[in-house]
Design an enzyme around this catalytic site. Structure first.
Site, short mmCIF file in Angstrom:
data_model
loop_
_atom_site.label_atom_id
_atom_site.label_comp_id
_atom_site.label_asym_id
_atom_site.label_seq_id
_atom_site.Cartn_x
_atom_site.Cartn_y
_atom_site.Cartn_z
N LYS A 187 -3.29 -11.58 -0.16
CA LYS A 187 -5.22 -12.12 -0.04
C LYS A 187 -4.92 -13.33 -0.60
CE LYS A 187 -5.92 -7.14 -1.46
NZ LYS A 187 -4.76 -6.71 -1.67
N PHE B 239 0.40 0.55 -4.86
CA PHE B 239 -0.37 -0.28 -3.86
C PHE B 239 0.28 -1.38 -3.30
CE2 PHE B 239 -3.14 -1.84 -0.66
CZ PHE B 239 -3.62 -0.58 0.39
N ASP C 283 5.77 -7.40 -5.86
CA ASP C 283 4.13 -7.87 -4.98
C ASP C 283 3.25 -8.44 -5.94
OD1 ASP C 283 1.84 -7.40 -3.72
OD2 ASP C 283 2.40 -5.28 -3.55
C1 LIG Z 1 -3.73 -5.95 -1.16
C2 LIG Z 1 -2.43 -5.80 -1.39
C3 LIG Z 1 -1.40 -5.06 -0.38
C4 LIG Z 1 -2.24 -4.90 1.35
O1 LIG Z 1 -2.19 -6.54 1.12
P1 LIG Z 1 -3.06 -6.17 3.28
O2 LIG Z 1 -3.36 -7.75 3.63
O3 LIG Z 1 -4.24 -5.05 3.18
O4 LIG Z 1 -2.09 -5.56 3.92
C5 LIG Z 1 -0.29 -5.24 -0.38
N1 LIG Z 1 0.19 -4.77 -2.52
C6 LIG Z 1 -0.64 -5.70 -3.19
C7 LIG Z 1 -0.44 -5.45 -4.41
C8 LIG Z 1 -2.02 -5.29 -2.96
O5 LIG Z 1 -3.19 -5.75 -3.79
#
Ligand SMILES: *Cc1c(COP(=O)(O)O)cnc(C)c1O
Length: 403
Positions: free
Chosen positions: A252, A138, A223
Site C-alpha cells: 500500500k 485481512f 503484515d
Molecule cells: C490491502 C491489504 C493486503 C492486500 O494487499 P493487495 O495489494 O490488495 O494485495 C494485505 N494485508 C493487509 C493488512 C492489507 O490491508
C-alpha cells in the site's frame, strides 16, 4: 480528444467483482480529488491507505518521470539501481536483514508464508506446517492469503484451500498460548487490523506472540501492508510496540500509489529462499522502486511523523466536537492517520450508506467491516482540508439524524 467513458462501460465490460461508486476521478492534488464533472472532493481514503503523500506529489512525479526516461524493466535476471537504492534505505530502516520485492500486499504475504513454510519444513520436517491466524484479519486475495484471512465469505466456493491454517480471536493471549506448539510454523498477524475494523493489538498480545514464536522456532510475521510507511505516525506500526517480527510485509503506502510490495526478513528466514525457490517477473521494477525510494525519503523523518501525529490529534479532537455525546460513534480506534469509528446503535451497519451520502457531500470515506467508518487521509493532509473533511462528515451524519 479521447473517447468519453462512464461507469456503464464498467458494468458492460468488467468482471463484476467490484461495484464502483458513481464518480470517476480524473485528477487530484494533495488531499483533493476532482471528477469528470470537475466536482471537488476531500479525500479521507487515500485509495485505501495507499496515497500517503496525496495525489500528484511533485517529488513522486519527478521520481517517476526521470526514471521513465532511463529504464523501465530488466527482470530479475539482472538487478537495477533503483531497487538497490531502495533496499539500502528500506532494509536498515526495518531492522531486518533482507528484502524481496514484489507488486502487491497479497504477493508480499504469499512470499512471507512460503518463506516460513520452506524454512520450517527444510529445517524441522514435514510436520511443522501450521500457520496461526486471526479472526477479522485481512491479508489479500490469493488462495493462500485469503485462507489466512479471517473472513469466511472471501474463501467460499474457492476450495480446496491450503491446509494447516487455523484461526483464533485477535488479542486473546491465552488462546494463542494454547495453540502454539512444535507443529507451529508461523504466527501471522496485523499489528493493527485494518480491513477488519481498525483494531490495534494489545502490547501483551504482541509480546506473547513474540515469545511464543521464538520458543517454538516459528516465524512471527507482521503484515504491515496497511500500517507501514508512516500511516500510524511511526515508520512501522511495530515501532509503537517495540517488537521485532522475523518477517514483515509492506505494500500500500510503500509506493504512494505506484504498485509495489516488499517482504522483509531476518537472515535465517531470508536465506531459506535460494535461487529457483521463489520469484516474480516485475519484483524490484525500476519505476516502482524509484517512486518508493522517493516516498521513503519524504516520510522517514522525525518532523514528518510529528506532523502525522499532530493531524491525528486534530482529527480526533474534531471528531469529539462533532460527536460530544457519542451519538454517532461508540469508539474511535487506531493510531496516526488510520482511524476506525465504530458506529453507534442507530447507525449500526449503515457504514456503506454513510460512505454514499458523504460522497454526495464531496467527501471520500472508507468502511472497515460493516459497522466501522475508516479514515485514512493522505499523511500530508493540510489543516484546511482536514477541517473541510470534518465539516463534510458532520453534514453527512446530520443527514442520518434527520432520516
Ligand atoms: C490491502 C491489504 C493486503 C492486500 O494487499 P493487495 O495489494 O490488495 O494485495 C494485505 N494485508 C493487509 C493488512 C492489507 O490491508
Amino acid at each position: 480528444m479521447s473517447e468519453k467513458v462512464t461507469t456503464t462501460d464498467f458494468n458492460d465490460l468488467f468482471v463484476p467483482c467490484y461495484a464502483p461508486l458513481s464518480p470517476i476521478f480524473t485528477h487530484g492534488k494533495g488531499a483533493k480529488l476532482w471528477d469528470q464533472q470537475q466536482r471537488e472532493y476531500i479525500d479521507f481514503s487515500s485509495g485505501i491507505a495507499v496515497s500517503c503523500l496525496g495525489h500528484n506529489h511533485p517529488k513522486l512525479v519527478t521520481a517517476l518521470q526521470s526514471q521513465a526516461e532511463q529504464l523501465w524493466h530488466v527482470s530479475n535476471l539482472y538487478t537495477n539501481e533503483p531497487a538497490l537504492r531502495l533496499a539500502k534505505k528500506l532494509v536498515p530502516a526495518s531492522g531486518l536483514d533482507r528484502v524481496f520485492f514484489c507488486n502487491s500486499g497479497a504477493e508480499a504475504n504469499e512470499a512471507a508464508l512460503k518463506m516460513a513454510r520452506h524454512k520450517a519444513i527444510t529445517q524441522y520436517g514435514e510436520t511443522k506446517t501450521e500457520i496461526l491466524c486471526f479472526q477479522r484479519s485481512f491479508h489479500g486475495r490469493t488462495l493462500f492469503t485469503v485462507s489466512a484471512g479471517g473472513t469466511a465469505k472471501y474463501k467460499e466456493n474457492f476450495g480446496p484451500l491450503p491446509a494447516q491454517i487455523r484461526h483464533f480471536p485477535y488479542n486473546d493471549t491465552q488462546a494463542l498460548e494454547q495453540a502454539v506448539g512444535s507443529q507451529t510454523c508461523a504466527i501471522f498477524l496485523e499489528p493493527i487490523q485494518g480491513e477488519g475494523g481498525v483494531h490495534p493489538a494489545t502490547q501483551e498480545f504482541l509480546e506473547s506472540a513474540r515469545k511464543l514464536a521464538t520458543k517454538h522456532n516459528a516465524a512471527l510475521i507482521f503484515d504491515e501492508v496497511q500500517t507501514g510507511v508512516g500511516r500510524t505516525g511511526t515508520l512501522f506500526a511495530k515501532d509503537h510496540y517495540g517488537i521485532q517480527p522475523d518477517i514483515m510485509t509492506l505494500a500500500k503506502g510503500l509506493g504512494g500509489g505506484f504498485p509495489i510490495g516488499a517482504t522483509l526478513a531476518t537472515e535465517p528466514f531470508a536465506k531459506t529462499l535460494q535461487p529457483g525457490t521463489h520469484g516474480t517477473t516485475y519484483g524490484g521494477n525500476p519505476l516502482a522502486c524509484a517512486v518508493a525510494l522517493a516516498v521513503l525519503e519524504e516520510i522517514d523523518k522525525p518532523a514528518f511523523f510529528a506532523q502525522v501525529n499532530k493531524q491525528s490529534q486534530l482529527l480526533r479532537q474534531g471528531l469529539a466536537k462533532i460527536d460530544p455525546q457519542q451519538t454517532y460513534f461508540t469508539e474511535v480506534r487506531g493510531k496516526g492517520l488510520l482511524l476506525g469509528l465504530e458506529l453507534s446503535q442507530p447507525l449500526a451497519d449503515k457504514a456503506m450508506e454513510i460512505v454514499q451520502v458523504a460522497l454526495d457531500q464531496g467527501l471520500v470515506l472508507l468502511v472497515a467491516g460493516s459497522n466501522t467508518l475508516r479514515l485514512a487521509p493522505p499523511l500530508v493532509l493540510t489543516e484546511e482540508d482536514l477541517n473541510k473533511g470534518l465539516y463534510l462528515l458532520e453534514k453527512t451524519l446530520q443527514h442520518f439524524q434527520k432520516n
